[in-house]
Write a protein that holds these residues in place. Structure first.
Motif, PDB file in Angstrom:
ATOM      1  N   PHE A 264       0.805  -1.217   0.000  1.00  9.92           N
ATOM      2  CA  PHE A 264       0.000   0.000   0.000  1.00  9.92           C
ATOM      3  C   PHE A 264       0.845   1.277   0.000  1.00  9.92           C
ATOM      4  CE2 PHE A 264      -2.722   3.088   2.497  1.00  9.92           C
ATOM      5  CZ  PHE A 264      -3.409   3.543   1.395  1.00  9.92           C
ATOM      6  N   PRO A 265       1.849   1.422   0.899  1.00  8.40           N
ATOM      7  CA  PRO A 265       2.672   2.642   0.817  1.00  8.40           C
ATOM      8  C   PRO A 265       3.444   2.742  -0.498  1.00  8.40           C
ATOM      9  CG  PRO A 265       2.916   1.587   2.964  1.00  8.40           C
ATOM     10  CD  PRO A 265       2.196   0.605   2.087  1.00  8.40           C
ATOM     11  N   VAL A 266       3.886   1.591  -1.022  1.00  3.16           N
ATOM     12  CA  VAL A 266       4.587   1.605  -2.306  1.00  3.16           C
ATOM     13  C   VAL A 266       3.629   2.070  -3.410  1.00  3.16           C
ATOM     14  CG1 VAL A 266       5.859   0.204  -3.980  1.00  3.16           C
ATOM     15  CG2 VAL A 266       6.106  -0.249  -1.527  1.00  3.16           C
ATOM     16  N   TYR A 267       2.379   1.614  -3.345  1.00  5.34           N
ATOM     17  CA  TYR A 267       1.351   2.057  -4.286  1.00  5.34           C
ATOM     18  C   TYR A 267       1.173   3.575  -4.226  1.00  5.34           C
ATOM     19  CZ  TYR A 267      -3.529   3.140  -5.561  1.00  5.34           C
ATOM     20  OH  TYR A 267      -4.670   3.701  -6.070  1.00  5.34           O
ATOM     21  N   LEU A 268       1.149   4.118  -3.011  1.00  2.00           N
ATOM     22  CA  LEU A 268       0.968   5.564  -2.864  1.00  2.00           C
ATOM     23  C   LEU A 268       2.143   6.335  -3.452  1.00  2.00           C
ATOM     24  CD1 LEU A 268      -0.476   5.778   0.780  1.00  2.00           C
ATOM     25  CD2 LEU A 268      -1.729   5.943  -1.382  1.00  2.00           C
ATOM     26  N   GLY A 278       4.726  11.643   2.944  1.00  2.00           N
ATOM     27  CA  GLY A 278       3.298  11.748   2.639  1.00  2.00           C
ATOM     28  C   GLY A 278       2.614  10.405   2.649  1.00  2.00           C
ATOM     29  N   ALA A 279       3.286   9.385   2.107  1.00  2.00           N
ATOM     30  CA  ALA A 279       2.717   8.038   2.103  1.00  2.00           C
ATOM     31  C   ALA A 279       2.580   7.505   3.513  1.00  2.00           C
ATOM     32  CB  ALA A 279       3.590   7.111   1.270  1.00  2.00           C
ATOM     33  N   GLY A 280       3.564   7.820   4.370  1.00  2.00           N
ATOM     34  CA  GLY A 280       3.481   7.369   5.765  1.00  2.00           C
ATOM     35  C   GLY A 280       2.261   7.938   6.470  1.00  2.00           C
ATOM     36  N   PHE A 281       2.039   9.240   6.287  1.00  2.00           N
ATOM     37  CA  PHE A 281       0.862   9.855   6.913  1.00  2.00           C
ATOM     38  C   PHE A 281      -0.435   9.360   6.273  1.00  2.00           C
ATOM     39  CE2 PHE A 281       3.957  12.869   8.621  1.00  2.00           C
ATOM     40  CZ  PHE A 281       3.446  13.072   9.897  1.00  2.00           C
ATOM     41  N   ALA A 282      -0.440   9.205   4.950  1.00  2.00           N
ATOM     42  CA  ALA A 282      -1.642   8.718   4.271  1.00  2.00           C
ATOM     43  C   ALA A 282      -1.981   7.296   4.705  1.00  2.00           C
ATOM     44  CB  ALA A 282      -1.445   8.778   2.759  1.00  2.00           C
ATOM     45  N   ALA A 283      -0.954   6.450   4.902  1.00  2.00           N
ATOM     46  CA  ALA A 283      -1.192   5.067   5.325  1.00  2.00           C
ATOM     47  C   ALA A 283      -1.775   4.997   6.729  1.00  2.00           C
ATOM     48  CB  ALA A 283       0.111   4.273   5.260  1.00  2.00           C
ATOM     49  N   ALA A 339      -7.039  12.211  -2.264  1.00  3.93           N
ATOM     50  CA  ALA A 339      -7.968  12.223  -1.134  1.00  3.93           C
ATOM     51  C   ALA A 339      -9.036  11.142  -1.290  1.00  3.93           C
ATOM     52  CB  ALA A 339      -8.626  13.592  -1.008  1.00  3.93           C
ATOM     53  N   ALA A 340      -9.519  10.956  -2.513  1.00  2.00           N
ATOM     54  CA  ALA A 340     -10.525   9.914  -2.756  1.00  2.00           C
ATOM     55  C   ALA A 340      -9.931   8.522  -2.524  1.00  2.00           C
ATOM     56  CB  ALA A 340     -11.062  10.030  -4.183  1.00  2.00           C
ATOM     57  N   VAL A 341      -8.682   8.330  -2.942  1.00  4.28           N
ATOM     58  CA  VAL A 341      -8.023   7.040  -2.722  1.00  4.28           C
ATOM     59  C   VAL A 341      -7.896   6.746  -1.238  1.00  4.28           C
ATOM     60  CG1 VAL A 341      -5.811   5.825  -2.932  1.00  4.28           C
ATOM     61  CG2 VAL A 341      -6.792   6.990  -4.911  1.00  4.28           C
ATOM     62  N   VAL A 342      -7.422   7.727  -0.482  1.00  2.62           N
ATOM     63  CA  VAL A 342      -7.251   7.521   0.963  1.00  2.62           C
ATOM     64  C   VAL A 342      -8.600   7.265   1.629  1.00  2.62           C
ATOM     65  CG1 VAL A 342      -6.522   8.617   3.121  1.00  2.62           C
ATOM     66  CG2 VAL A 342      -5.115   8.853   1.067  1.00  2.62           C
ATOM     67  N   ALA A 343      -9.651   7.985   1.202  1.00  4.80           N
ATOM     68  CA  ALA A 343     -10.981   7.788   1.777  1.00  4.80           C
ATOM     69  C   ALA A 343     -11.504   6.380   1.484  1.00  4.80           C
ATOM     70  CB  ALA A 343     -11.947   8.840   1.230  1.00  4.80           C
TER      71      ALA A 343
END
Length: 452
Positions: A264-268, A278-283, A339-343
């Protein structure tokens, strides 16, 4: 005369379990945070990274049945403390592989991940035994949910923290920090973990409350007084449709887990163009949602049980609803904004948490004499996904240059899990082992009272 209120010693045990599970999953999730930097530093492609991700799973799976047997044979405390110390030391050593030539560094990292997986293998079967012995049936789903929510809390807390560590100090420091934390936790475990019969702060009122409510408080006594499970018990467990459905459902559920813990973080970073920080916070956002879902699922299940609904409905309803929600992550294929992806991922992980009742079901259904063995077998099936998921996703990404098929693969596993829990598992009940022959299960008993 009013009966004495039960104490709260069991909650201190739950806290120690939560901390141990947090450290376990922090290692797994932080490997994914370090993945992009590690891939760049060692000069490897996506498929090779997938194999390194999966190394943990190969050994973790192989260690499940031996780990469960060791718990049934020697008891929880000595086996768990040895496992906790070993995996923490091995995690620490991963921080030094960059001192080797590149070819050796890749091989050594793979071997260390194998060793960490084998050392960590007994931990979740141990958690299942501890919760089954320390909590009555009507509190078991909540206790399991709190313990299991540590996997989400670990990602929520450590993904942004370790993202910053990678950015500021390099990917090597992730493993050094986590290894030191695990070694410190070993000392806490040694001091605080006891069986219900031996805990110095457990009062008689609480012990009676646990035992009369279905807590298996003599599991540790049984472990040290018998020779341990026999191999024929494996055939018994594999011949039970209820258990097979639970085992297969856990495999599909874990495919979702290991997507989040590895790719998932690699995907981001690679598909959505985010920075490592950013990926760390999004994950962390889906992880928080998963934690909330996990706690809600346990509370909902135990609440339905206390209100008189059947054990089957109380356990299956959160599972089916949650896993259906997990399938929503396939919609990320069509999402345009980050934002839509994270949601969508948060919704999927909330559902995954809501539906993560597998360990509760193992504690509710497994023969008490071989609960550790059943938990090990359950985790063997479940963590085959730790092997297959990183490799399948790595293959799909390498072949297509996109994560679309990878997302579809994960969503399909969520739907297969729903099918398993609805149509294979059947009624939730305790499978009883014949005390004399140990060969055939007797008739199931009620989920109330002293038997769950």
């Amino acid at each position: 005369m009013q009966a004495a209120k039960p104490g709260r010693a069991r909650y201190s045990i739950l806290l120690v379990l939560f901390l141990a599970t947090t450290i376990t999953f922090a290692d797994r999730s932080s490997m994914s945070i370090a993945g992009s930097a590690l891939q760049e530093g060692l000069g490897i492609d996506a498929l090779t990274l997938g194999y390194i991700f999966s190394a943990f799973g190969w050994a973790y799976v192989l260690g499940q049945i031996p780990g469960g047997w060791l718990f049934d044979r020697f008891g929880t405390k000595p086996v768990y403390i040895l496992a906790l110390f070993a995996w923490s030391l091995l995690t620490l050593l991963q921080g030094f592989v960059d001192l080797l030539p590149v070819a050796w560094a890749i091989t050594t990292m793979f071997l260390l991940r194998l060793a960490v997986g084998f050392a960590a293998a007994p931990c979740f079967p141990g958690n299942a035994r501890i919760i089954a012995s320390w909590f009555p049936t009507a509190e078991r789903a909540t206790a399991t949910a709190i313990s299991s929510s540590a996997q989400y809390a670990a990602t929520a807390l450590f993904a942004p923290l370790m993202g910053w560590v990678v950015y500021a100090f390099g990917w090597q420091q992730v493993f050094i920090v986590l290894g030191c934390m695990g070694l410190a936790l070993s000392l806490v475990w040694l001091r605080e973990m006891h069986s219900p019969r031996e805990h110095p702060r457990l009062g008689e009122a609480e012990r009676t409350f646990i035992e009369s409510g279905g807590g298996l408080i003599d599991l540790e006594t049984q472990a040290t007084s018998k020779a341990g499970p026999q191999w024929r018990h494996l055939r018994l467990l594999l011949g039970q449709r209820t258990l097979l459905g639970i085992y297969f459902g856990q495999y599909c559920n874990n495919a979702i887990t290991y997507f989040f813990l590895t790719w998932f973080p690699v995907y981001l970073v690679q598909a959505r163009g985010m920075s490592i920080i950013g990926a760390g916070f999004a994950a962390s956002v889906p992880a928080i949602a998963g934690c909330v879902g996990g706690l809600l699922g346990g509370l909902l299940s135990d609440g339905l049980l206390r209100r008189g609904y059947s054990l089957t409905l109380a356990r299956k309803l959160p599972v089916v609803v949650g896993l259906l929600l997990s399938g929503s992550l396939v919609l990320c294929i069509y999402a345009e904004s980050d934002a839509a992806v994270v949601a969508l991922m948060a919704l999927a992980f909330f559902g995954k948490g809501l539906g993560s009742m597998g360990w509760t079901l193992v504690a509710d259904t497994s023969p008490r004499q071989i609960l550790g063995l059943s938990a090990g077998l359950f985790n063997t099936f479940g963590n085959l996904a730790a092997i297959s998921t990183p490799i399948v996703i790595g293959y799909l990404v390498s072949r297509t240059g996109s994560f679309d098929w990878a997302l579809a693969y994960v969503a399909a596993n969520a739907l297969l899990a729903v099918v398993s829990f609805l149509f294979i598992v059947g009624r939730i009940h305790r499978i009883e082992l014949d005390e004399q022959s140990g060969a055939e299960p007797g008739a199931p008993r009620s989920a109330s009272g002293s038997v769950s």
